[in-house]
Scaffold this active site. Structure first.
Site, PDB file in Angstrom:
ATOM      1  N   SER A  72       0.810  -1.220   0.000  1.00 57.03           N
ATOM      2  CA  SER A  72       0.000   0.000   0.000  1.00 57.03           C
ATOM      3  C   SER A  72       0.840   1.264   0.000  1.00 57.03           C
ATOM      4  CB  SER A  72      -0.936  -0.002   1.205  1.00 57.03           C
ATOM      5  OG  SER A  72      -0.202  -0.113   2.420  1.00 57.03           O
ATOM      6  N   ASP A 238      -6.100   6.439  10.014  1.00 59.85           N
ATOM      7  CA  ASP A 238      -6.258   5.076  10.521  1.00 59.85           C
ATOM      8  C   ASP A 238      -5.157   4.664  11.501  1.00 59.85           C
ATOM      9  OD1 ASP A 238      -4.023   4.477   8.952  1.00 59.85           O
ATOM     10  OD2 ASP A 238      -5.081   3.185   7.553  1.00 59.85           O
ATOM     11  N   HIS A 241      -1.268   3.702   8.158  1.00 61.46           N
ATOM     12  CA  HIS A 241      -0.616   4.160   6.928  1.00 61.46           C
ATOM     13  C   HIS A 241      -0.077   5.578   7.104  1.00 61.46           C
ATOM     14  CE1 HIS A 241      -3.385   0.989   5.414  1.00 61.46           C
ATOM     15  NE2 HIS A 241      -2.374   0.725   4.612  1.00 61.46           N
TER      16      HIS A 241
END
Length: 268
Positions: A72, A238, A241
């Site tokens: 990611s 979150d 990340h």
């Protein structure tokens, strides 16, 4: 020792053993509960509007083809603008820097896939080598390997194989090893400390495999971990990340190695 003393020692030993067992079971239960919470919480998702290809720099400048592979972080999950992704920030920094042949026009692409582990890199390498060969590849991988408790040597072997394939194709390779997972806020202590240790173990195995395969290594955990631990703003909403600021910290840590790789590519 008297029989009374022996009996007391035995009772103390049994009590200590029971306490240790209870503590171990209780600790395992805490870790299991925290792991469940970490798995089921909502994390940032890839922004479908983010372009996987973009060009940064003056038209007519020396082209530099930069491709990102990995998880990611290679996509920039956690931000919603291309310029804020790790690739976008690296491209801007490289375009602003004077290379050996003058200024650069960076042609950026990413073949990273959110949730990827090192076992997924073979497919990404094949995609990266389709069409016009990239000059420099940046690989960001390891967090998912560590959090899934895969054997560090096994995941590192897959990474090393990916680096070797890219190098054999004439691509300069820079790997940002597993970041400092002990800095994430989405995982509560003591599980955070356990995951942090797994991340460090993964990063060390990665560094050895990458150097052996002919790539360059940037230890993101060692170089940027203290910043992430000190500043919650380096993580997105979150708590896992990176945010735009976090990706900027990573980009500056990666820049010297990536710029050196770009210069090496220009000399070929």
């Amino acid at each position: 020792m008297s029989e009374r003393g022996s009996g007391r020692a035995a009772r103390v030993g049994r009590a200590a053993a029971l306490t240790l067992i209870a503590g171990t079971v209780g600790g395992a239960a805490v870790l299991a509960g925290e792991a469940f919470v970490a798995r089921t919480r909502r994390y940032a998702q890839p922004e479908l509007g983010l372009a996987l290809r973009s060009t940064v720099g003056r038209a007519g400048a020396t082209p530099l083809r930069l491709v990102l592979l990995g998880d990611s972080s290679a996509l920039g999950v956690g931000v919603d603008r291309v310029g804020d992704t790790i690739g976008g920030q690296l491209a801007r920094l490289l375009a602003e820097e004077q290379g050996p042949t003058g200024d650069r026009q960076v042609r950026l692409s990413s073949v990273g896939v959110s949730g990827s582990r090192s076992t997924d890199l073979a497919t990404q390498v094949a995609r990266a080598l389709l069409g016009e060969r990239p000059d420099v590849a940046v690989i960001l991988i390891g967090a998912n390997d560590a959090t899934s408790a895969r054997r560090a040597s096994e995941s590192a072997a897959y990474l090393g194989a990916a680096v070797r394939r890219l190098r054999d194709a004439g691509v300069e390779v820079v790997v940002g090893t597993c970041p400092d997972l002990g800095a994430v806020r989405a995982i509560a202590p003591p599980l955070r400390q356990v995951v942090g240790w797994l991340g460090r173990r993964t990063a060390q195995a990665q560094a050895n495999a990458v150097l052996e395969a002919g790539g360059a290594v940037v230890d993101l955990g060692a170089e940027t971990g203290p910043v992430f631990r000190a500043d919650a703003g380096t993580l997105c909403h979150d708590g896992f990340h990176p945010s735009a600021d976090g990706y900027r910290v990573w980009a500056h840590a990666l820049l010297p190695a990536v710029a050196a790789a770009a210069a090496a590519a220009a000399r070929r």
